[in-house]
Design a protein around this motif. Sequence first.
Motif, PDB file in Angstrom:
ATOM      1  N   ILE A  29       1.011  -1.176   0.021  1.00 59.65           N
ATOM      2  CA  ILE A  29      -0.080   0.004  -0.008  1.00 59.65           C
ATOM      3  C   ILE A  29       0.814   1.142   0.099  1.00 59.65           C
ATOM      4  O   ILE A  29       1.904   1.343   0.747  1.00 59.65           O
ATOM      5  CB  ILE A  29      -0.912  -0.038   1.224  1.00 59.65           C
ATOM      6  CG1 ILE A  29      -1.835  -1.301   1.267  1.00 59.65           C
ATOM      7  CG2 ILE A  29      -1.731   1.167   1.205  1.00 59.65           C
ATOM      8  CD1 ILE A  29      -2.687  -1.418   2.564  1.00 59.65           C
ATOM      9  N   GLU A  30       0.641   2.254  -0.943  1.00 65.13           N
ATOM     10  CA  GLU A  30       1.234   3.320  -0.934  1.00 65.13           C
ATOM     11  C   GLU A  30       1.113   4.291  -0.043  1.00 65.13           C
ATOM     12  O   GLU A  30       0.172   4.428   0.822  1.00 65.13           O
ATOM     13  CB  GLU A  30       0.899   4.018  -2.399  1.00 65.13           C
ATOM     14  CG  GLU A  30       1.981   5.322  -2.587  1.00 65.13           C
ATOM     15  CD  GLU A  30       1.514   5.669  -4.101  1.00 65.13           C
ATOM     16  OE1 GLU A  30       1.448   6.845  -4.503  1.00 65.13           O
ATOM     17  OE2 GLU A  30       1.305   5.072  -5.052  1.00 65.13           O
ATOM     18  N   VAL A  31       2.312   5.002   0.575  1.00 69.67           N
ATOM     19  CA  VAL A  31       2.067   5.916   1.689  1.00 69.67           C
ATOM     20  C   VAL A  31       1.446   7.313   1.270  1.00 69.67           C
ATOM     21  O   VAL A  31       2.080   7.884   0.474  1.00 69.67           O
ATOM     22  CB  VAL A  31       3.522   6.399   2.327  1.00 69.67           C
ATOM     23  CG1 VAL A  31       3.588   7.157   3.324  1.00 69.67           C
ATOM     24  CG2 VAL A  31       4.174   4.960   2.791  1.00 69.67           C
ATOM     25  N   PRO A  32       0.482   7.715   1.825  1.00 68.17           N
ATOM     26  CA  PRO A  32      -0.327   8.834   1.266  1.00 68.17           C
ATOM     27  C   PRO A  32       0.616  10.130   1.562  1.00 68.17           C
ATOM     28  O   PRO A  32       1.488  10.165   2.548  1.00 68.17           O
ATOM     29  CB  PRO A  32      -1.709   8.822   1.984  1.00 68.17           C
ATOM     30  CG  PRO A  32      -1.772   7.636   2.480  1.00 68.17           C
ATOM     31  CD  PRO A  32      -0.527   7.002   2.721  1.00 68.17           C
ATOM     32  N   ALA A  33       0.615  11.191   0.653  1.00 71.36           N
ATOM     33  CA  ALA A  33       1.285  12.323   0.997  1.00 71.36           C
ATOM     34  C   ALA A  33       0.619  13.270   2.343  1.00 71.36           C
ATOM     35  O   ALA A  33       1.456  13.768   3.133  1.00 71.36           O
ATOM     36  CB  ALA A  33       1.035  13.228  -0.322  1.00 71.36           C
ATOM     37  N   LYS A  34      -0.704  13.099   2.702  1.00 71.06           N
ATOM     38  CA  LYS A  34      -0.921  13.710   3.860  1.00 71.06           C
ATOM     39  C   LYS A  34      -1.672  12.489   4.859  1.00 71.06           C
ATOM     40  O   LYS A  34      -2.020  11.343   4.353  1.00 71.06           O
ATOM     41  CB  LYS A  34      -2.204  14.578   3.479  1.00 71.06           C
ATOM     42  CG  LYS A  34      -1.568  15.704   2.755  1.00 71.06           C
ATOM     43  CD  LYS A  34      -2.628  16.635   2.252  1.00 71.06           C
ATOM     44  CE  LYS A  34      -3.649  17.231   3.370  1.00 71.06           C
ATOM     45  NZ  LYS A  34      -4.885  17.902   3.001  1.00 71.06           N
ATOM     46  N   ARG A  35      -1.944  12.807   6.062  1.00 67.88           N
ATOM     47  CA  ARG A  35      -2.302  12.020   7.249  1.00 67.88           C
ATOM     48  C   ARG A  35      -3.852  12.193   7.397  1.00 67.88           C
ATOM     49  O   ARG A  35      -4.426  11.967   8.422  1.00 67.88           O
ATOM     50  CB  ARG A  35      -1.772  12.254   8.425  1.00 67.88           C
ATOM     51  CG  ARG A  35      -0.181  11.906   8.281  1.00 67.88           C
ATOM     52  CD  ARG A  35       0.882  12.027   9.563  1.00 67.88           C
ATOM     53  NE  ARG A  35       1.878  11.277   9.463  1.00 67.88           N
ATOM     54  CZ  ARG A  35       2.681  11.335  10.531  1.00 67.88           C
ATOM     55  NH1 ARG A  35       2.294  11.514  11.728  1.00 67.88           N
ATOM     56  NH2 ARG A  35       3.925  10.660  10.228  1.00 67.88           N
ATOM     57  N   THR A  36      -4.540  12.871   6.665  1.00 70.57           N
ATOM     58  CA  THR A  36      -6.093  12.924   6.492  1.00 70.57           C
ATOM     59  C   THR A  36      -6.478  12.500   5.074  1.00 70.57           C
ATOM     60  O   THR A  36      -5.930  12.485   4.028  1.00 70.57           O
ATOM     61  CB  THR A  36      -6.464  14.448   6.491  1.00 70.57           C
ATOM     62  OG1 THR A  36      -5.766  15.202   5.578  1.00 70.57           O
ATOM     63  CG2 THR A  36      -5.865  14.882   7.884  1.00 70.57           C
ATOM     64  N   SER A  37      -7.865  12.162   5.231  1.00 68.06           N
ATOM     65  CA  SER A  37      -8.383  11.663   3.783  1.00 68.06           C
ATOM     66  C   SER A  37      -8.553  12.751   2.919  1.00 68.06           C
ATOM     67  O   SER A  37      -8.983  14.105   3.330  1.00 68.06           O
ATOM     68  CB  SER A  37      -9.902  11.224   4.326  1.00 68.06           C
ATOM     69  OG  SER A  37      -9.957  10.339   5.139  1.00 68.06           O
TER      70      SER A  37
END
Length: 171
Positions: free
Chosen positions: A144-152
């Motif tokens: 699973i790719e690490v999202p750029a932000k910590r919010t949806s």
Amino acid sequence: TSLSAATADVIKVMQAAGFDLVIVETSGIGQSDRGIVDVSDLSVYVMTQEFGAHTQLEKINMIDVADLIAVNKYDRQGSEDAVKAVRNQYRRAHVLFDPSIGDETLPVYGTIASRFHDDGVNALYHGLRDKLLEFGGREWPSTIEVPAKRTSSDRGSIIPKEKTRYLADIT
């Protein structure tokens, strides 16, 4: 209290049986109940934006001790402000006033757990993997790719507001 008296014993049994990861979910905690930290090495506090006035955050002890905090139901009104307020309270509780410490480095996540492949949940997942690596030194491989932000990022509802009662109206 949010924990059964047998919780610590059950955890010991699971460890004796060879499980290297035991997840304990509480039934929910009060503002001052933080018993989970007595039986766990790592804690995740899941809350919603409905905690009341921002001054109420000072009473939620889990913000002081949780390793990760998720403000779930991030698609609801007021959730962005709630995440900001929780981040500010986290900063106060951990004395993190250095402006070079960005919000995206704090362990506070805005999640929509009901949505498949939500990037806020994925960010929380990676935060948990990182904490597990810190604690136990074991790699937890992921594709699973690490999202750029910590919010949806997609806070839009699958069903538009004006259509939420559409089927009920038809019947």
